[in-house]
Design an enzyme around this catalytic site. Structure first.
Site, PDB file in Angstrom:
ATOM      1  N   LYS A  39     -44.214  19.029   8.892  1.00  0.00           N
ATOM      2  CA  LYS A  39     -43.400  17.891   8.513  1.00  0.00           C
ATOM      3  C   LYS A  39     -42.939  17.086   9.723  1.00  0.00           C
ATOM      4  O   LYS A  39     -42.561  15.927   9.607  1.00  0.00           O
ATOM      5  CB  LYS A  39     -42.137  18.395   7.781  1.00  0.00           C
ATOM      6  CG  LYS A  39     -42.375  19.120   6.501  1.00  0.00           C
ATOM      7  CD  LYS A  39     -40.980  19.543   5.930  1.00  0.00           C
ATOM      8  CE  LYS A  39     -41.127  20.403   4.714  1.00  0.00           C
ATOM      9  NZ  LYS A  39     -39.808  20.903   4.261  1.00  0.00           N
ATOM     10  N   GLY A  40     -42.912  17.728  10.863  1.00  0.00           N
ATOM     11  CA  GLY A  40     -42.204  17.205  12.035  1.00  0.00           C
ATOM     12  C   GLY A  40     -42.593  15.823  12.515  1.00  0.00           C
ATOM     13  O   GLY A  40     -41.771  15.127  13.110  1.00  0.00           O
ATOM     14  N   GLU A  95     -48.724  14.331  16.383  1.00  0.00           N
ATOM     15  CA  GLU A  95     -47.945  15.578  16.372  1.00  0.00           C
ATOM     16  C   GLU A  95     -46.509  15.311  16.803  1.00  0.00           C
ATOM     17  O   GLU A  95     -46.252  14.361  17.549  1.00  0.00           O
ATOM     18  CB  GLU A  95     -48.563  16.557  17.389  1.00  0.00           C
ATOM     19  CG  GLU A  95     -49.459  17.621  16.798  1.00  0.00           C
ATOM     20  CD  GLU A  95     -48.689  18.775  16.158  1.00  0.00           C
ATOM     21  OE1 GLU A  95     -47.512  18.607  15.787  1.00  0.00           O
ATOM     22  OE2 GLU A  95     -49.282  19.840  16.021  1.00  0.00           O
ATOM     23  N   ASP A  96     -45.605  16.185  16.379  1.00  0.00           N
ATOM     24  CA  ASP A  96     -44.229  16.072  16.870  1.00  0.00           C
ATOM     25  C   ASP A  96     -44.101  16.646  18.277  1.00  0.00           C
ATOM     26  O   ASP A  96     -43.540  16.029  19.167  1.00  0.00           O
ATOM     27  CB  ASP A  96     -43.235  16.740  15.890  1.00  0.00           C
ATOM     28  CG  ASP A  96     -43.576  18.207  15.570  1.00  0.00           C
ATOM     29  OD1 ASP A  96     -44.639  18.710  15.987  1.00  0.00           O
ATOM     30  OD2 ASP A  96     -42.761  18.849  14.885  1.00  0.00           O
ATOM     31  N   ASP A  99     -46.443  22.802  21.987  1.00  0.00           N
ATOM     32  CA  ASP A  99     -45.718  23.857  22.697  1.00  0.00           C
ATOM     33  C   ASP A  99     -46.753  24.806  23.301  1.00  0.00           C
ATOM     34  O   ASP A  99     -47.292  24.533  24.370  1.00  0.00           O
ATOM     35  CB  ASP A  99     -44.794  24.523  21.667  1.00  0.00           C
ATOM     36  CG  ASP A  99     -43.860  25.547  22.260  1.00  0.00           C
ATOM     37  OD1 ASP A  99     -43.618  25.514  23.475  1.00  0.00           O
ATOM     38  OD2 ASP A  99     -43.354  26.400  21.514  1.00  0.00           O
ATOM     39  N   LYS A 127     -44.374  20.168  25.752  1.00  0.00           N
ATOM     40  CA  LYS A 127     -43.772  21.239  26.573  1.00  0.00           C
ATOM     41  C   LYS A 127     -44.903  21.913  27.341  1.00  0.00           C
ATOM     42  O   LYS A 127     -45.347  22.999  26.976  1.00  0.00           O
ATOM     43  CB  LYS A 127     -43.111  22.273  25.654  1.00  0.00           C
ATOM     44  CG  LYS A 127     -41.725  21.946  25.197  1.00  0.00           C
ATOM     45  CD  LYS A 127     -41.103  23.223  24.622  1.00  0.00           C
ATOM     46  CE  LYS A 127     -40.227  22.945  23.449  1.00  0.00           C
ATOM     47  NZ  LYS A 127     -39.893  24.160  22.683  1.00  0.00           N
ATOM     48  N   PHE A 148     -35.297  24.461  22.950  1.00  0.00           N
ATOM     49  CA  PHE A 148     -35.590  24.105  21.569  1.00  0.00           C
ATOM     50  C   PHE A 148     -34.965  22.765  21.230  1.00  0.00           C
ATOM     51  O   PHE A 148     -33.757  22.577  21.361  1.00  0.00           O
ATOM     52  CB  PHE A 148     -35.093  25.200  20.616  1.00  0.00           C
ATOM     53  CG  PHE A 148     -35.742  25.119  19.274  1.00  0.00           C
ATOM     54  CD1 PHE A 148     -37.010  25.632  19.057  1.00  0.00           C
ATOM     55  CD2 PHE A 148     -35.088  24.484  18.219  1.00  0.00           C
ATOM     56  CE1 PHE A 148     -37.623  25.526  17.814  1.00  0.00           C
ATOM     57  CE2 PHE A 148     -35.688  24.383  16.974  1.00  0.00           C
ATOM     58  CZ  PHE A 148     -36.963  24.905  16.771  1.00  0.00           C
ATOM     59  N   ASP A 155     -36.996  19.853  13.340  1.00  0.00           N
ATOM     60  CA  ASP A 155     -35.912  20.559  12.645  1.00  0.00           C
ATOM     61  C   ASP A 155     -35.514  21.870  13.302  1.00  0.00           C
ATOM     62  O   ASP A 155     -36.217  22.402  14.160  1.00  0.00           O
ATOM     63  CB  ASP A 155     -36.357  20.884  11.214  1.00  0.00           C
ATOM     64  CG  ASP A 155     -37.365  22.040  11.188  1.00  0.00           C
ATOM     65  OD1 ASP A 155     -38.328  21.995  11.973  1.00  0.00           O
ATOM     66  OD2 ASP A 155     -37.170  22.979  10.397  1.00  0.00           O
ATOM     67  N   ARG A 161     -33.506  17.157  11.168  1.00  0.00           N
ATOM     68  CA  ARG A 161     -34.677  16.266  11.240  1.00  0.00           C
ATOM     69  C   ARG A 161     -34.287  14.794  11.223  1.00  0.00           C
ATOM     70  O   ARG A 161     -34.967  13.948  11.777  1.00  0.00           O
ATOM     71  CB  ARG A 161     -35.565  16.455  10.000  1.00  0.00           C
ATOM     72  CG  ARG A 161     -36.503  17.597  10.051  1.00  0.00           C
ATOM     73  CD  ARG A 161     -37.532  17.448   8.936  1.00  0.00           C
ATOM     74  NE  ARG A 161     -38.024  18.733   8.482  1.00  0.00           N
ATOM     75  CZ  ARG A 161     -38.914  19.468   9.135  1.00  0.00           C
ATOM     76  NH1 ARG A 161     -39.421  19.047  10.267  1.00  0.00           N
ATOM     77  NH2 ARG A 161     -39.311  20.628   8.651  1.00  0.00           N
TER      78      ARG A 161
END
Ligand code: 5GP
Length: 171
Positions: A39-40, A95-96, A99, A127, A148, A155, A161
């Site tokens: 969802k990000g 993409e959000d 990582d 990241k 984080f 979220d 969010r």
């Protein structure tokens, strides 16, 4: 949940415009198929495509990674596949955050099987220091340190969010 602001909305707006301009130039008027990762990425995608100067069609994929909490175990599955045909099309995955890179590399492999003409990635956040799989995004909004982050689509247990700015969780 204690948090500190990391990226204010004005900086996000400016960077999204820059990315959209760069993408529009790179694709030279060609139509894009933008694949958002749920969802990000939905807020970043919504802002990015409205700043593009080229036409695009939009689709979404959803992935699940199995592991405990926020640690990716390396087991990823597609829980919602894209619905548009991408064969011989220019595809941009949105993409959000990248990582470890496990999720993105899995999705890229799945999309490559559909034989797109080109396949690139635009991530809002990167990241880099946490990477386990050698994968680089073609377009990066902001490179950030470990920690984080929430807000602007990202979220913490489905919370935060909706925040227009990006925060790093401190406790
Ligand atoms: P990767 O497979 O690259 O380790 O993880 C990618 C996914 O993990 C992202 O799409 C996102 O859902 C989640 N993730 C990784 N880091 C963060 C973070 O700092 N904040 C939030 N909210 N999600 C994160």
């Amino acid at each position: 949940m204690k948090k500190e602001m990391l990226i204010p909305r004005a900086a996000i707006e400016k960077r999204v415009r820059e990315l959209a301009l760069q993408i529009s130039r790179d694709y030279g008027g060609r139509e894009l198929i933008v694949v958002g990762v749920l969802k990000g990425a939905f807020i970043f995608l919504a802002d990015l495509i409205r700043a593009l100067e080229i036409p695009c069609r939009v689709d979404f994929a959803r992935l699940a990674s199995y592991g405990s909490g926020s640690i990716s175990s390396g087991q990823v599955a597609v829980t919602k596949d894209i619905e548009l045909s991408v064969e011989d099309k220019d595809v941009l995955v949105v993409e959000d955050i990248v990582d470890t890179g496990v999720t993105l590399s899995f999705l890229m492999e799945k999309l490559r099987e559909k034989a797109p003409r080109s396949l690139k990635v635009c991530t809002f956040l990167d990241k880099k220091s946490r990477r386990k799989v050698p994968i680089e995004a073609d377009y990066v909004g902001f490179a950030i340190e470990d920690g984080f982050v929430v807000g602007y689509g990202l979220d913490f247990d489905e919370r935060a969010r909706f925040l227009p700015d990006v925060y790093v969780i401190t406790e």
